[in-house]
Design a protein around this motif. Structure first.
Motif, PDB file in Angstrom:
ATOM      1  N   VAL A 316       4.407   4.040  -3.131  1.00 14.76           N
ATOM      2  CA  VAL A 316       3.137   4.146  -2.411  1.00 14.76           C
ATOM      3  C   VAL A 316       3.139   3.211  -1.205  1.00 14.76           C
ATOM      4  O   VAL A 316       2.694   3.578  -0.111  1.00 14.76           O
ATOM      5  CB  VAL A 316       1.969   3.833  -3.355  1.00 14.76           C
ATOM      6  N   TYR A 317       3.643   2.007  -1.408  1.00 19.59           N
ATOM      7  CA  TYR A 317       3.711   1.040  -0.315  1.00 19.59           C
ATOM      8  C   TYR A 317       4.587   1.582   0.823  1.00 19.59           C
ATOM      9  O   TYR A 317       4.222   1.505   2.008  1.00 19.59           O
ATOM     10  CB  TYR A 317       4.272  -0.281  -0.834  1.00 19.59           C
ATOM     11  N   ILE A 318       5.748   2.132   0.465  1.00 22.04           N
ATOM     12  CA  ILE A 318       6.677   2.661   1.475  1.00 22.04           C
ATOM     13  C   ILE A 318       6.046   3.840   2.206  1.00 22.04           C
ATOM     14  O   ILE A 318       6.154   3.961   3.442  1.00 22.04           O
ATOM     15  CB  ILE A 318       7.999   3.075   0.803  1.00 22.04           C
ATOM     16  N   LYS A 319       5.363   4.701   1.466  1.00 23.97           N
ATOM     17  CA  LYS A 319       4.743   5.874   2.075  1.00 23.97           C
ATOM     18  C   LYS A 319       3.657   5.466   3.065  1.00 23.97           C
ATOM     19  O   LYS A 319       3.573   5.980   4.185  1.00 23.97           O
ATOM     20  CB  LYS A 319       4.170   6.776   0.983  1.00 23.97           C
ATOM     21  N   GLN A 320       2.812   4.506   2.650  1.00 21.02           N
ATOM     22  CA  GLN A 320       1.718   4.085   3.532  1.00 21.02           C
ATOM     23  C   GLN A 320       2.231   3.314   4.737  1.00 21.02           C
ATOM     24  O   GLN A 320       1.616   3.339   5.810  1.00 21.02           O
ATOM     25  CB  GLN A 320       0.702   3.246   2.756  1.00 21.02           C
ATOM     26  N   CYS A 321       3.365   2.607   4.578  1.00 19.88           N
ATOM     27  CA  CYS A 321       3.937   1.885   5.715  1.00 19.88           C
ATOM     28  C   CYS A 321       4.345   2.842   6.832  1.00 19.88           C
ATOM     29  O   CYS A 321       4.265   2.506   8.023  1.00 19.88           O
ATOM     30  CB  CYS A 321       5.156   1.075   5.274  1.00 19.88           C
ATOM     31  N   GLN A 322       4.795   4.031   6.457  1.00 13.69           N
ATOM     32  CA  GLN A 322       5.299   4.983   7.441  1.00 13.69           C
ATOM     33  C   GLN A 322       4.204   5.838   8.072  1.00 13.69           C
ATOM     34  O   GLN A 322       4.487   6.600   8.997  1.00 13.69           O
ATOM     35  CB  GLN A 322       6.335   5.911   6.775  1.00 13.69           C
ATOM     36  N   GLU A 323       2.984   5.717   7.575  1.00 12.10           N
ATOM     37  CA  GLU A 323       1.890   6.496   8.155  1.00 12.10           C
ATOM     38  C   GLU A 323       1.595   6.016   9.582  1.00 12.10           C
ATOM     39  O   GLU A 323       1.266   4.861   9.806  1.00 12.10           O
ATOM     40  CB  GLU A 323       0.638   6.378   7.290  1.00 12.10           C
ATOM     41  N   GLY A 324       1.742   6.905  10.535  1.00 11.13           N
ATOM     42  CA  GLY A 324       1.489   6.564  11.934  1.00 11.13           C
ATOM     43  C   GLY A 324       2.592   5.772  12.593  1.00 11.13           C
ATOM     44  O   GLY A 324       2.423   5.285  13.713  1.00 11.13           O
ATOM     45  N   ALA A 325       3.748   5.612  11.903  1.00  8.16           N
ATOM     46  CA  ALA A 325       4.838   4.815  12.485  1.00  8.16           C
ATOM     47  C   ALA A 325       5.753   5.642  13.373  1.00  8.16           C
ATOM     48  O   ALA A 325       6.437   5.094  14.241  1.00  8.16           O
ATOM     49  CB  ALA A 325       5.662   4.151  11.376  1.00  8.16           C
TER      50      ALA A 325
END
Length: 805
Positions: A316-325
């Protein structure tokens, strides 16, 4: 108070002689003596001087003699206090550095009568007395110093004994202190042992008690699950989710050990609660991440660390980190920025930041980059090989550059292998057949470049000779007629077959060569980047073979063959010689080829067995090209000589050297000579422009020797009168002037000798023998000299043969 008999009055005080009686020494002196730098202001004096120094008003009795001091009515045996002179001398003795010669000189200079000063007479007795007295003073001083030294030595020995005694006392006190320290250390160790033992006993009592209390609490919570009703505040209060998670995690572990048939219901309830809490924690972590609350994220992650869903929390952390990146077109730059940002944050959230960061990088490579690479490559893989190779090289380079940036982060122990595997997983399907695509593209591209060039020249390539350099050995048992002709042509330099008119075209293009070399250079760069290290030399050799085939064989060698076929025969008239232009361009092109060999191929094969193979291949190419260049140059020189023959045959007349009117010859040299020299100068200039280095001298020497042979044989075809001989000498002089343009010593020497031979045509019969024995002709064979003399019209009438019998 006057200045009666004073030796020196200076610095406010006067000094007189010892023999001046009871005269007053006080008062100002009438004569002032200026002392040299460094000299003492107190001259050595006698009794009178000492009395004056002591402040007495009477004269010193006896002066310096006897060295006695008078007191209140009697003779004093004890030595007087030192005089100022002695004090000054003592001060000088202890100055550093002490030089005895200078000290004696100063002492003599200060003594009245010790030297010629201002008209004073030298008084040796006075000087001797002063030296004797000064020696006595030094002896007294030495005794005093010696006594002082002895006293100081005694004091030093006394203090040394006292110090040694004090050291012994300190050593004894130190030993006592050390014993006390050992006793204290033993006592501390004993107390510490007792404390540790007591701590172990307390822990042994407290640990079971704590375990019993925890077990009792767990039994209480387990009982609630057994009853089916959760009453405890820890399960009903959402703010105590951390404590509830700790309890449910322990209950979940206990439930795993219980038999399923008796406790299936309670096990399912615990598992359900375990799952619910896990979902709540993950949801809480997600919310905290969106709010940017690092501390809350760290707390929840620490609780989830013991849950099975911890990996899901990381996902979940990895997925949210990539949002908008990844919003820009440059996915590689976006990935680098994202990893840089996460690297600063992940250490504050997770207890194992290197694992989380490595998982993020793996996700980026296996999802984002792999999709991006596939989209970029599959589009051109089958339709456009050039764009496909460019994209593959660019994407692989940018991926490896990204990997280099990621090497700065902590990804575990073997991050180099980890990143290499990720790169390989993306590109393995493209790199397996890379070299085949590269060779296929290079072959088609090179063929297209050459064909486009020949089409622009409206030229259809034809089969000439064997078609160029022999790359592969022939295996046929029988040679074709064409092969046989080619071998005879190469070995005999005979122009077999019809001559081809190239209309001045060399069929060599630097533009074509630059394009071929540029394509090969890019292929070498891609090969270096995309090939496996074990396959790199082999792949580089295949690319080099393509370059040899199309540049050397299909272009340079074809141009040489065409140029050879275009060289006319030596008896052709008004032949245009373009082969030297071919030589010039081929030389320039091969320099470019050699530069690429050294700059781009050598670094790829320098440490492999392919190095010797490439060097041998290059050597074979050079040798076979040189054979054809030598052949073409030789035939071109033959054509040049043939052209000169045509000029001489057309322009030279027999009457030129045997005019009808000997007295009416107005020309300086013949028309044939003028045209031949003009032609030769043009060819010399052309050779210099077409070649470089030692090749220029070699070719010019060969041309010069053949030119000399032609003129030599040409001159022997005519008979010479006296005036005709003079004209022949003028022609040879002009030929010699032309030979100077060659700047070859041998050629100039040959024409000098030929000029000397021509003198035999005009020399008087009586002087003929003398001329033949001259410096330039003495070493020549008599038959050569005789043959030239036979060309004279008066050979028989003047009976010149007798000089050679």
């Amino acid at each position: 108070m006057g200045g009666v008999g004073g030796w020196l009055r200076a610095m406010g005080g006067g000094r007189g002689r010892a023999g001046d009686g009871g005269r007053d020494r006080g008062g100002a002196g009438s004569c002032v003596r200026r002392w040299p730098p460094g000299a003492s202001l107190f001259p050595a004096g006698g009794g009178g001087a000492e009395a004056a120094a002591a402040g007495g008003g009477g004269a010193g009795a006896g002066g310096h003699n006897g060295r006695r001091w008078w007191g209140g009515g009697g003779l004093l045996r004890s030595p007087p206090p030192p005089s100022p002179c002695a004090m000054a001398a003592a001060a000088e003795l202890f100055e550093e550095p002490f030089v005895a010669d200078e000290y004696i000189e100063r002492l003599a200079w200060r003594t009245p009568g010790g030297g010629s000063r201002g008209g004073e007479a030298f008084d040796p007795k006075r000087l001797l007395e002063e030296f004797v007295n000064h020696i006595q003073e030094l002896q007294v001083m030495d005794e005093r110093i010696q006594r002082k030294v002895e006293k100081l030595e005694q004091q030093c020995q006394k203090e040394a004994k006292e110090f040694a005694k004090k050291v012994q006392e300190l050593q004894k006190s130190n030993q006592v202190a050390f014993q006390h320290f050992q006793e204290l250390d033993e006592h501390i160790s004993y107390v510490a042992t007792k404390v540790c033992h007591l701590g172990d006993q307390l822990e042994g009592v407290n640990t079971p008690r704590q375990r019993a209390v925890e077990a009792q609490k767990l039994m209480k919570y387990f009982n609630e699950f057994l009853d089916g009703e959760l009453k405890s505040d820890v399960f009903t209060n959402s703010e105590k989710i951390k404590e509830a998670a700790d309890i449910i995690q322990k209950l979940h572990l206990i439930a795993q050990e219980l038999p399923f048939d008796r406790f299936s219901e309670v096990k399912s309830k615990i598992a359900s609660k375990y799952h619910d809490l896990e979902c709540q924690l993950i949801q809480e972590f997600t919310s905290a991440q969106r709010r940017g609350e690092i501390s809350r994220m760290r707390e929840v992650a620490a609780v989830l660390l013991h849950f099975k869903g911890y990996s899901h929390c990381v996902d979940v952390y990895i997925k949210q980190c990539q949002e908008g990146a990844f919003l820009r077109n440059d996915v590689f730059e976006d990935a680098a920025i994202l990893c840089q940002r996460v690297n600063k944050q992940v250490g504050e959230v997770f207890s194992n930041p290197e694992t989380v960061l490595a998982k993020l990088i793996q996700n980026i490579f296996e999802v984002k980059l792999q999709i991006y690479v596939k989209d970029q490559l599959e589009e051109h893989r089958k339709s456009d090989a050039e764009q496909y190779l460019k994209n593959l090289y660019d994407l692989y380079t940018r991926t490896t550059n990204l990997s280099s940036k990621l090497m700065e982060f902590n990804l575990g122990t073997d991050k180099q292998t980890f990143l290499s595997k990720l790169i390989k997983s993306i590109f393995i399907s493209y790199l397996e057949n890379y070299i085949e695509v590269e060779i296929g593209y290079l072959k088609s591209r090179s063929a297209m470049i050459l064909q486009r060039y020949y089409d622009s020249k409206n030229h259809q390539k034809r089969s000439i000779g064997t078609g160029g350099i022999q790359i592969h050995k022939r295996t046929e048992a029988k040679l074709s007629i064409q092969d046989l002709k080619e071998r005879i042509r190469q070995r005999t330099n005979l122009p077999l077959g019809p001559s081809i008119d190239t209309h001045g075209e060399t069929f060599l293009s630097q533009e074509v060569v630059v394009n071929l070399l540029q394509e090969t250079k890019q292929a070498f760069e891609r090969c270096h980047r995309l090939s496996d290290p074990s396959d790199l030399p082999k792949n580089a050799f295949r690319i080099f073979s393509m370059l040899v085939e199309f540049l050397c064989t299909e272009h340079i060698d074809y141009a040489l063959e065409t140029g050879l076929a275009g060289i006319p025969s030596s008896d052709s008239k008004n032949a245009n010689l373009y082969f030297l232009d071919v030589v010039h361009q081929a030389n320039t092109i091969f320099h470019l080829f050699d530069k690429q060999f050294n700059d781009h191929l050598m670094p790829l094969i320098s440490s492999s067995p392919k190095l010797s193979e490439c060097l041998q291949k290059k050597k074979d190419i050079i040798e076979q090209m040189e054979v054809k260049l030598d052949m073409g140059i030789d035939r071109t020189l033959n054509c040049m000589i043939g052209q000169m023959k045509h000029i001489l045959a057309a322009e030279q007349k027999k009457t030129d050297f045997k005019p009808e009117d000997e007295n009416n010859v107005l020309i300086q040299y013949t028309n044939a000579c003028v045209k031949v020299c003009s032609y030769v100068r043009k060819q010399v200039e052309k050779i210099r422009n077409s070649m470089d280095g030692k090749n220029v001298d070699t070719v010019l020497m060969e041309l010069g020797v053949r030119f000399h042979r032609l003129i030599y044989e040409h001159l022997q075809q005519y008979s010479y009168s006296c005036m005709g001989g003079m004209l022949a000498i003028c022609d040879v002089a002009e030929y010699r002037k032309c030979a100077k343009d060659f700047k070859i010593a041998l050629v100039l020497q040959l024409f000098d000798t030929l000029h000397a031979l021509c003198n035999l045509l005009v020399v008087a019969p009586d002087n003929l023998k003398q001329v033949c024995s001259g410096e330039q002709l003495a070493n020549l064979d008599k038959n050569i000299l005789h043959s030239f003399v036979q060309l004279r019209v008066d050979y028989r009438s003047a009976r010149l043969a007798r000089h050679f019998s």
